[in-house]
Design a protein around this motif. Structure first.
Motif, PDB file in Angstrom:
ATOM      1  N   GLY A  76       2.877  -6.212   9.846  1.00  0.00           N
ATOM      2  CA  GLY A  76       2.148  -7.585   9.504  1.00  0.00           C
ATOM      3  C   GLY A  76       2.758  -7.905   8.417  1.00  0.00           C
ATOM      4  N   ALA A  77       1.917  -8.253   7.668  1.00  0.00           N
ATOM      5  CA  ALA A  77       2.268  -8.886   6.431  1.00  0.00           C
ATOM      6  C   ALA A  77       2.023  -8.090   5.607  1.00  0.00           C
ATOM      7  N   ALA A  78       1.862  -6.692   5.129  1.00  0.00           N
ATOM      8  CA  ALA A  78       1.617  -5.492   4.592  1.00  0.00           C
ATOM      9  C   ALA A  78       2.720  -4.898   4.192  1.00  0.00           C
ATOM     10  N   ARG A  79       3.348  -4.346   3.208  1.00  0.00           N
ATOM     11  CA  ARG A  79       4.328  -3.190   2.846  1.00  0.00           C
ATOM     12  C   ARG A  79       4.144  -2.421   2.824  1.00  0.00           C
ATOM     13  N   VAL A  80       3.878  -1.515   3.754  1.00  0.00           N
ATOM     14  CA  VAL A  80       3.496   0.402   3.190  1.00  0.00           C
ATOM     15  C   VAL A  80       4.367   1.057   3.146  1.00  0.00           C
ATOM     16  N   TYR A  81       4.045   2.416   2.087  1.00  0.00           N
ATOM     17  CA  TYR A  81       4.165   3.425   1.908  1.00  0.00           C
ATOM     18  C   TYR A  81       4.366   4.622   2.228  1.00  0.00           C
ATOM     19  N   VAL A  82       4.374   5.288   2.854  1.00  0.00           N
ATOM     20  CA  VAL A  82       3.917   6.716   3.529  1.00  0.00           C
ATOM     21  C   VAL A  82       4.876   8.201   2.849  1.00  0.00           C
ATOM     22  N   CYS A  83       3.582   8.668   2.275  1.00  0.00           N
ATOM     23  CA  CYS A  83       4.618   9.946   1.327  1.00  0.00           C
ATOM     24  C   CYS A  83       3.897  11.607   1.931  1.00  0.00           C
ATOM     25  N   GLY A  84       4.892  12.129   2.412  1.00  0.00           N
ATOM     26  CA  GLY A  84       4.281  13.372   2.605  1.00  0.00           C
ATOM     27  C   GLY A  84       3.538  14.683   2.049  1.00  0.00           C
ATOM     28  N   GLY A  85       3.539  13.576   0.722  1.00  0.00           N
ATOM     29  CA  GLY A  85       2.456  15.010  -0.121  1.00  0.00           C
ATOM     30  C   GLY A  85       1.877  14.079  -0.970  1.00  0.00           C
ATOM     31  N   VAL A  97       0.943  -0.908   0.454  1.00  0.00           N
ATOM     32  CA  VAL A  97      -0.152   0.074  -0.151  1.00  0.00           C
ATOM     33  C   VAL A  97       0.623   1.550  -0.203  1.00  0.00           C
ATOM     34  N   PHE A  98       0.487   2.164  -1.089  1.00  0.00           N
ATOM     35  CA  PHE A  98       1.480   3.722  -0.630  1.00  0.00           C
ATOM     36  C   PHE A  98      -0.049   4.951  -0.270  1.00  0.00           C
ATOM     37  N   VAL A  99       0.572   4.998   0.487  1.00  0.00           N
ATOM     38  CA  VAL A  99      -0.341   5.862   0.965  1.00  0.00           C
ATOM     39  C   VAL A  99       0.404   8.322   0.753  1.00  0.00           C
ATOM     40  N   GLY A 100      -0.295   8.454   0.554  1.00  0.00           N
ATOM     41  CA  GLY A 100       0.422  10.168   0.225  1.00  0.00           C
ATOM     42  C   GLY A 100      -1.083  10.988   0.148  1.00  0.00           C
ATOM     43  N   PHE A 101      -0.402  12.162   0.994  1.00  0.00           N
ATOM     44  CA  PHE A 101      -1.325  13.280   1.526  1.00  0.00           C
ATOM     45  C   PHE A 101      -1.483  14.255   1.221  1.00  0.00           C
ATOM     46  N   ARG A 102      -1.917  13.953  -0.215  1.00  0.00           N
ATOM     47  CA  ARG A 102      -2.468  15.295  -1.284  1.00  0.00           C
ATOM     48  C   ARG A 102      -3.681  16.216  -0.533  1.00  0.00           C
ATOM     49  N   ASP A 103      -4.073  15.851  -0.074  1.00  0.00           N
ATOM     50  CA  ASP A 103      -4.664  16.941   1.373  1.00  0.00           C
ATOM     51  C   ASP A 103      -4.524  16.749   2.831  1.00  0.00           C
ATOM     52  N   LEU A 104      -4.157  17.886   3.905  1.00  0.00           N
ATOM     53  CA  LEU A 104      -3.913  17.547   5.026  1.00  0.00           C
ATOM     54  C   LEU A 104      -5.242  17.470   5.568  1.00  0.00           C
ATOM     55  N   ALA A 105      -5.776  16.657   6.349  1.00  0.00           N
ATOM     56  CA  ALA A 105      -6.877  16.643   7.278  1.00  0.00           C
ATOM     57  C   ALA A 105      -6.476  15.580   8.834  1.00  0.00           C
TER      58      ALA A 105
END
Length: 233
Positions: free
Chosen positions: A191-200, A85-93
């Motif tokens: 857990g068993a997932a691989r996660v990427y988090v981008c601040g943008g 999963v890739f997570v990006g914070f396009r809108d801050l909240a």
């Protein structure tokens, strides 16, 4: 909680099969830059549009705001199913508490633009394998705070139980920072997932026009297409 429109951008992509066949990469609620089509193809993924019900793909990109329970549930379901999963914070909240628990960052810093510490140029973190990328820039980027970092140790007494992390969040990697030294892209196992988090937003127009963008996305997609090593029972 006030109801907020569902505006995440979710990219779901299937991994290569054991026979090496090409699998679809389904875009929901967004369109990635056209030049990414070739990059997806280079790792055996084919970008396609899909309906909002497509949640079974092993690779998913989410970018938007996550204060709505439906957005948080999509992330939590993907993590519990062992996806990449890739997570990006396009809108801050503020991040919904159900999602915050399973993020490899403490997301209080993405609540507001006023919490940003500046820096819009991105550089590879030493030893990450991303340090030789050509120049990268982004229009907006939020701080990413990794649990256990010195800044977090001094603030933990202020955090709500929703920011506490389970012990199965491991293998933290800082991939990119801003030129001010603030983490901007990290990865971890949840857990068993691989996660990427981008601040943008990984599809930010300024980032997409950067000289280093093709090389960045090629490396990320190659990692995403690789089978996830699963813990032995």
């Amino acid at each position: 909680m006030k109801k907020i429109p569902l505006w995440p951008a979710l990219l779901a992509a299937a991994e290569l099969s054991a026979a090496g066949g090409v699998k679809p990469a389904a875009f929901l609620w967004c369109e990635a830059p056209p030049e990414l089509a070739r990059l997806f193809g280079s790792v055996g993924l084919k970008p396609e549009k899909a309906g909002p019900g497509n949640t079974d793909a092993p690779v998913q990109f989410m970018s938007g705001r996550f204060d709505h329970a439906a957005n948080a549930k999509r992330y939590v379901d993907a993590v519990r199913a062992g996806k990449t999963v890739f997570v990006g914070f396009r809108d801050l909240a503020p991040v919904h508490r159900d999602m915050a628990e399973f993020l490899p960052v403490t997301p209080w810093s993405v609540k507001s633009h006023t919490l940003r510490r500046g820096g819009k140029k991105l550089v590879g973190f030493p030893g990450s394998g991303y340090e030789k990328l050509p120049p990268l820039a982004i229009s907006n980027i939020a701080d990413l705070h990794v649990p256990g970092a010195p800044i977090e140790n001094s603030l933990m007494r202020y955090l709500t139980p929703g920011y506490l992390k389970p012990l199965n969040i491991t293998d933290f990697r800082v991939l990119l920072t801003t030129d001010a030294g603030v983490p901007a892209l990290i990865s971890a196992r949840v857990g068993a997932a691989r996660v990427y988090v981008c601040g943008g937003d990984l599809f930010d127009p300024v980032l997409a026009k950067s000289p280093g963008y093709p090389a960045l996305m090629r490396r990320l997609l190659k990692e995403a297409a690789a089978p996830l090593p699963q813990p032995k029972e």
